[in-house]
Design an enzyme around this catalytic site. Structure first.
Site, short mmCIF file in Angstrom:
data_model
loop_
_atom_site.label_atom_id
_atom_site.label_comp_id
_atom_site.label_asym_id
_atom_site.label_seq_id
_atom_site.Cartn_x
_atom_site.Cartn_y
_atom_site.Cartn_z
CG ASP A 54 -1.88 1.19 1.23
OD1 ASP A 54 -2.71 1.27 0.31
OD2 ASP A 54 -1.78 2.06 2.11
CB SER A 55 0.18 4.76 -0.91
OG SER A 55 -1.02 4.98 -0.20
CE1 TYR B 288 3.14 5.55 -3.24
CE2 TYR B 288 2.00 3.70 -4.26
CZ TYR B 288 3.11 4.21 -3.61
OH TYR B 288 4.18 3.39 -3.34
N GLY B 289 -2.23 9.35 -4.50
CA GLY B 289 -3.34 9.92 -5.27
C GLY B 289 -3.00 11.08 -6.17
CB CYS C 170 -2.65 1.13 -2.88
SG CYS C 170 -2.58 2.85 -3.45
CD GLU D 203 -0.08 7.12 5.65
OE1 GLU D 203 0.94 6.97 6.36
OE2 GLU D 203 -0.64 6.17 5.06
CB CYS E 141 -8.88 5.63 -0.50
SG CYS E 141 -7.22 5.86 0.22
CB THR E 142 -7.04 0.54 1.64
OG1 THR E 142 -5.82 1.06 1.11
CG2 THR E 142 -7.59 -0.52 0.71
CG HIS E 143 -4.95 5.72 3.59
ND1 HIS E 143 -4.41 5.13 2.47
CD2 HIS E 143 -3.90 6.09 4.36
CE1 HIS E 143 -3.09 5.13 2.57
NE2 HIS E 143 -2.76 5.72 3.71
#
Length: 269
Positions: A9-10, A41-42, A72, A151, A183-185
């Protein structure tokens, strides 16, 4: 020797997929790489995201994984087919599992998608959803302020609520009944997103469906782990490991406490 599932993932977002894999497949060894030094990354060009994804895969392949999971959405959207062409093991993304779950859940036929700028720009979710059901109405919205919050470990605060509310304002007047967290975030912010969108909107977290797809593929290939001993997971991040480790331990909770874990900071790129 047990071959692992490699998850990349990012940053910390892919931990949402890891948690589901640990829950559904507790005997599977996981090698995780979060590119925290280069997140998000977006906003990056597709060519750069593809290069970063290749570098991470090149690093992870030394561990002889039996599967690679691109956890990601941005990397899945722009680099999935490229990575599949470069390796001989299965490569799973997170977009199609999420799209299938949303298609099966919506009653109104109006599905919202929120994601990074790169994911929304690619229209990958719209293509996947329309491929499943051409009559779906898909409303897509980039939410670039979400990933930095996650993050930083800022999941619930007055600032978080304000950012989520202002970012999603344009969606609240639409008739969608299903919203894909593209988004996995974003599952880290699910409570706040749900509070803003209201009880009539079902949130789709692709992590659960992705873990099911992983299980199906490994079962069909007779590659599910059968070891009785608990696996030793390995977690890598390219940036400051302190925040990464804190978020991982908080998010994975008891699941990570029950199994041995190795934390490392590699050099790539």
């Amino acid at each position: 020797m047990q071959q692992p599932i490699a998850v990349l993932d990012s940053g910390v977002g892919g931990l949402t997929v890891v948690r589901e894999v640990m829950r559904q497949l507790p005997r599977e060894k996981i090698i995780y790489f979060g590119d925290t030094a280069r997140t998000p990354y977006g906003p990056r060009p597709a060519e750069e995201v593809t290069r970063f994804t290749r570098e991470i895969v090149d690093y992870l392949i030394q561990f002889r994984p039996k599967m690679i999971v691109i956890a990601c959405n941005t990397a899945t959207a722009v680099a999935l087919e490229d990575i599949r062409s470069r390796v001989t093991i299965p490569v799973v993304g997170v977009i199609h599992p999420g799209a299938r779950a949303a298609n099966g859940r919506t009653q109104s036929g109006v599905v919202g998608v929120i994601g990074t700028e790169g994911t929304i720009r690619s229209a990958a979710y719209e293509h996947a959803l329309k491929g499943l059901s051409p009559n779906l109405e898909v409303i897509s919205l980039a939410c670039p302020r979400f990933v930095p919050l996650v993050e930083q470990g800022n999941f619930r605060s007055a600032e978080t609520y304000e950012v989520v509310q202002s970012s999603l304002e344009s969606l609240k007047c639409r008739q969608l009944d299903t919203l894909i967290l593209g988004c996995t975030h974003y599952p880290f912010l699910a409570d706040t997103i749900s509070e803003v969108m209201g009880n009539n909107v079902t949130l789709i977290n692709s992590a659960d469906e992705t873990a099911r797809e992983i299980s199906t593929i490994l079962h069909d290939r007779n590659r599910l782990a059968r070891n009785e001993a608990l696996p030793v997971h390995q977690f890598f991040c390219s940036g400051d490991p302190r925040m990464f480790k804190t978020i991982a331990q908080q998010w994975l909770g008891e699941q990570i406490e029950l199994t041995p874990v190795v934390w490392q900071v590699p050099q790539i790129g």
